[in-house]
Design a protein around this motif. Structure first.
Motif, PDB file in Angstrom:
ATOM      1  N   ALA A  72       0.808  -1.223   0.000  1.00 56.25           N
ATOM      2  CA  ALA A  72       0.000   0.000   0.000  1.00 56.25           C
ATOM      3  C   ALA A  72       0.843   1.274   0.000  1.00 56.25           C
ATOM      4  CB  ALA A  72      -0.927  -0.002   1.214  1.00 56.25           C
ATOM      5  N   LEU A  73       2.123   1.153  -0.283  1.00 57.06           N
ATOM      6  CA  LEU A  73       2.995   2.329  -0.214  1.00 57.06           C
ATOM      7  C   LEU A  73       2.603   3.433  -1.189  1.00 57.06           C
ATOM      8  CD1 LEU A  73       6.474   0.773   0.454  1.00 57.06           C
ATOM      9  CD2 LEU A  73       5.100   2.182   1.975  1.00 57.06           C
ATOM     10  N   ASN A  74       2.093   3.070  -2.351  1.00 55.68           N
ATOM     11  CA  ASN A  74       1.641   4.114  -3.282  1.00 55.68           C
ATOM     12  C   ASN A  74       0.541   4.950  -2.645  1.00 55.68           C
ATOM     13  OD1 ASN A  74       3.407   3.196  -5.230  1.00 55.68           O
ATOM     14  ND2 ASN A  74       1.854   2.079  -6.389  1.00 55.68           N
ATOM     15  N   GLU A  75      -0.371   4.293  -1.940  1.00 55.58           N
ATOM     16  CA  GLU A  75      -1.470   5.019  -1.285  1.00 55.58           C
ATOM     17  C   GLU A  75      -0.945   5.873  -0.133  1.00 55.58           C
ATOM     18  OE1 GLU A  75      -5.323   6.389  -0.957  1.00 55.58           O
ATOM     19  OE2 GLU A  75      -4.314   5.332  -2.560  1.00 55.58           O
ATOM     20  N   VAL A  76       0.032   5.361   0.615  1.00 58.12           N
ATOM     21  CA  VAL A  76       0.643   6.130   1.707  1.00 58.12           C
ATOM     22  C   VAL A  76       1.268   7.407   1.149  1.00 58.12           C
ATOM     23  CG1 VAL A  76       2.507   6.114   3.421  1.00 58.12           C
ATOM     24  CG2 VAL A  76       1.031   4.110   3.171  1.00 58.12           C
ATOM     25  N   MET A  77       1.981   7.278   0.039  1.00 63.68           N
ATOM     26  CA  MET A  77       2.617   8.456  -0.562  1.00 63.68           C
ATOM     27  C   MET A  77       1.585   9.399  -1.172  1.00 63.68           C
ATOM     28  SD  MET A  77       6.223   7.095  -2.011  1.00 63.68           S
ATOM     29  CE  MET A  77       5.566   5.783  -3.005  1.00 63.68           C
ATOM     30  N   ARG A  78       0.512   8.842  -1.739  1.00 60.22           N
ATOM     31  CA  ARG A  78      -0.558   9.681  -2.295  1.00 60.22           C
ATOM     32  C   ARG A  78      -1.186  10.509  -1.179  1.00 60.22           C
ATOM     33  NH1 ARG A  78      -2.436   7.192  -6.492  1.00 60.22           N
ATOM     34  NH2 ARG A  78      -2.800   5.282  -5.345  1.00 60.22           N
ATOM     35  N   GLU A  79      -1.452   9.878  -0.029  1.00 60.38           N
ATOM     36  CA  GLU A  79      -2.036  10.613   1.104  1.00 60.38           C
ATOM     37  C   GLU A  79      -1.101  11.703   1.600  1.00 60.38           C
ATOM     38  OE1 GLU A  79      -3.265   7.847   4.121  1.00 60.38           O
ATOM     39  OE2 GLU A  79      -4.955   7.121   2.918  1.00 60.38           O
ATOM     40  N   SER A  80       0.190  11.422   1.632  1.00 60.55           N
ATOM     41  CA  SER A  80       1.163  12.429   2.063  1.00 60.55           C
ATOM     42  C   SER A  80       1.186  13.604   1.087  1.00 60.55           C
ATOM     43  CB  SER A  80       2.545  11.791   2.160  1.00 60.55           C
ATOM     44  OG  SER A  80       3.485  12.726   2.587  1.00 60.55           O
ATOM     45  N   TYR A  81       1.119  13.310  -0.200  1.00 62.44           N
ATOM     46  CA  TYR A  81       1.071  14.350  -1.232  1.00 62.44           C
ATOM     47  C   TYR A  81      -0.165  15.237  -1.036  1.00 62.44           C
ATOM     48  CZ  TYR A  81       0.218  16.344  -5.880  1.00 62.44           C
ATOM     49  OH  TYR A  81      -0.072  17.196  -6.925  1.00 62.44           O
ATOM     50  N   LEU A  82      -1.314  14.609  -0.792  1.00 57.92           N
ATOM     51  CA  LEU A  82      -2.543  15.378  -0.602  1.00 57.92           C
ATOM     52  C   LEU A  82      -2.467  16.264   0.642  1.00 57.92           C
ATOM     53  CD1 LEU A  82      -5.194  12.744  -1.697  1.00 57.92           C
ATOM     54  CD2 LEU A  82      -4.658  14.921  -2.827  1.00 57.92           C
ATOM     55  N   LYS A  83      -1.854  15.772   1.709  1.00 58.53           N
ATOM     56  CA  LYS A  83      -1.678  16.604   2.915  1.00 58.53           C
ATOM     57  C   LYS A  83      -0.824  17.823   2.587  1.00 58.53           C
ATOM     58  CE  LYS A  83      -2.203  12.932   6.283  1.00 58.53           C
ATOM     59  NZ  LYS A  83      -1.513  11.997   7.179  1.00 58.53           N
ATOM     60  N   ASP A  84       0.218  17.621   1.792  1.00 56.04           N
ATOM     61  CA  ASP A  84       1.075  18.731   1.389  1.00 56.04           C
ATOM     62  C   ASP A  84       0.296  19.726   0.531  1.00 56.04           C
ATOM     63  OD1 ASP A  84       3.683  19.904   1.512  1.00 56.04           O
ATOM     64  OD2 ASP A  84       3.995  19.285  -0.568  1.00 56.04           O
ATOM     65  N   CYS A  85      -0.530  19.220  -0.379  1.00 59.94           N
ATOM     66  CA  CYS A  85      -1.369  20.099  -1.214  1.00 59.94           C
ATOM     67  C   CYS A  85      -2.329  20.909  -0.354  1.00 59.94           C
ATOM     68  CB  CYS A  85      -2.157  19.273  -2.233  1.00 59.94           C
ATOM     69  SG  CYS A  85      -1.145  18.582  -3.554  1.00 59.94           S
ATOM     70  N   GLU A  86      -2.873  20.296   0.690  1.00 63.15           N
ATOM     71  CA  GLU A  86      -3.805  20.992   1.599  1.00 63.15           C
ATOM     72  C   GLU A  86      -3.140  22.192   2.256  1.00 63.15           C
ATOM     73  OE1 GLU A  86      -6.944  20.958   2.406  1.00 63.15           O
ATOM     74  OE2 GLU A  86      -7.603  19.155   1.361  1.00 63.15           O
ATOM     75  N   ILE A  87      -1.860  22.087   2.569  1.00 64.63           N
ATOM     76  CA  ILE A  87      -1.140  23.206   3.191  1.00 64.63           C
ATOM     77  C   ILE A  87      -1.140  24.412   2.247  1.00 64.63           C
ATOM     78  CG2 ILE A  87       1.134  24.001   3.976  1.00 64.63           C
ATOM     79  CD1 ILE A  87       1.590  21.059   4.956  1.00 64.63           C
ATOM     80  N   GLY A  88      -0.816  24.181   0.971  1.00 65.50           N
ATOM     81  CA  GLY A  88      -0.837  25.268  -0.007  1.00 65.50           C
ATOM     82  C   GLY A  88      -2.233  25.817  -0.215  1.00 65.50           C
ATOM     83  N   LEU A  89      -3.213  24.929  -0.223  1.00 68.30           N
ATOM     84  CA  LEU A  89      -4.603  25.340  -0.432  1.00 68.30           C
ATOM     85  C   LEU A  89      -5.105  26.216   0.727  1.00 68.30           C
ATOM     86  CD1 LEU A  89      -6.549  24.852  -2.722  1.00 68.30           C
ATOM     87  CD2 LEU A  89      -7.507  22.959  -1.447  1.00 68.30           C
TER      88      LEU A  89
END
Length: 190
Positions: A72-89
């Motif tokens: 599930a590492l792809n999903e773990v990294m996808r979730e981390s990416y989305l958290k980072d995007c939320e900071i900019g948003l």
């Protein structure tokens, strides 16, 4: 550019970029992690560097599944990416609020417009809800940019090369580089 059009582009580009991480469940990501070619963001924050006994709770169209963490590492990294995007948003939304607008930009669900993985090809709205295929097709033009939206954005982008001038689609900065005036001529061609 108006905020609803910006939201459409956000929906398009965010959902497009999520597929770049790969499928939610991937033996390739497990093999690459095990061989040291792939890691998690901020790997040092994790105690379990082998991931042999860890699992991950994954929501699929069939329901919730427990998946080996290695797969599930792809999903773990996808979730981390989305958290980072939320900071900019959050920063964008603060600026939008300061400008007096009610609209808040949001990221689309990780299930929206997927071309790979468990949610591939399913009619999911930007909030992550499965909808009827007819409803999805009817509303897609209000969720992502249409040809008319693309033409409008393209019409905004006019080249401006005159020193001290800004293109109409770019907000001028408060100050120039190294606190110099915005109009400062950084490059002098003689």
């Amino acid at each position: 550019m108006d905020l609803p059009t910006l939201q459409k582009y956000l929906n398009f580009w965010c959902s497009s970029s999520l597929d770049l991480f790969g499928s939610e469940i991937s033996s390739n990501s497990a093999a690459n992690f095990a061989s040291g070619l792939k890691g998690r963001p901020d790997e040092t924050q994790y105690d379990d560097h082998v991931l042999r006994s860890s699992s991950f709770k994954l929501l699929t169209p069939e329901g919730e599944q427990q998946v080996p963490m290695l797969n599930a590492l792809n999903e773990v990294m996808r979730e981390s990416y989305l958290k980072d995007c939320e900071i900019g948003l959050k920063r964008w939304n603060r600026q939008i609020e300061r400008a007096g607008h009610d609209l808040r930009l949001t990221l689309p669900s990780a299930r929206f417009r997927r071309s790979i993985g468990a949610w591939v090809g399913l009619p999911v709205d930007p909030q992550g809800r499965l909808v009827a295929k007819e409803e999805y097709e009817k509303n897609l033009g209000s969720w992502i940019p249409t040809e008319a939206d693309r033409a409008f954005v393209h019409s905004l982008m006019k080249k401006v090369a005159e020193p001290g001038k800004m293109a109409g689609w770019v907000a001028p900065p408060e100050r120039g580089i190294n606190n110099l005036p915005v109009e400062y001529e950084y490059v002098k061609l003689h």
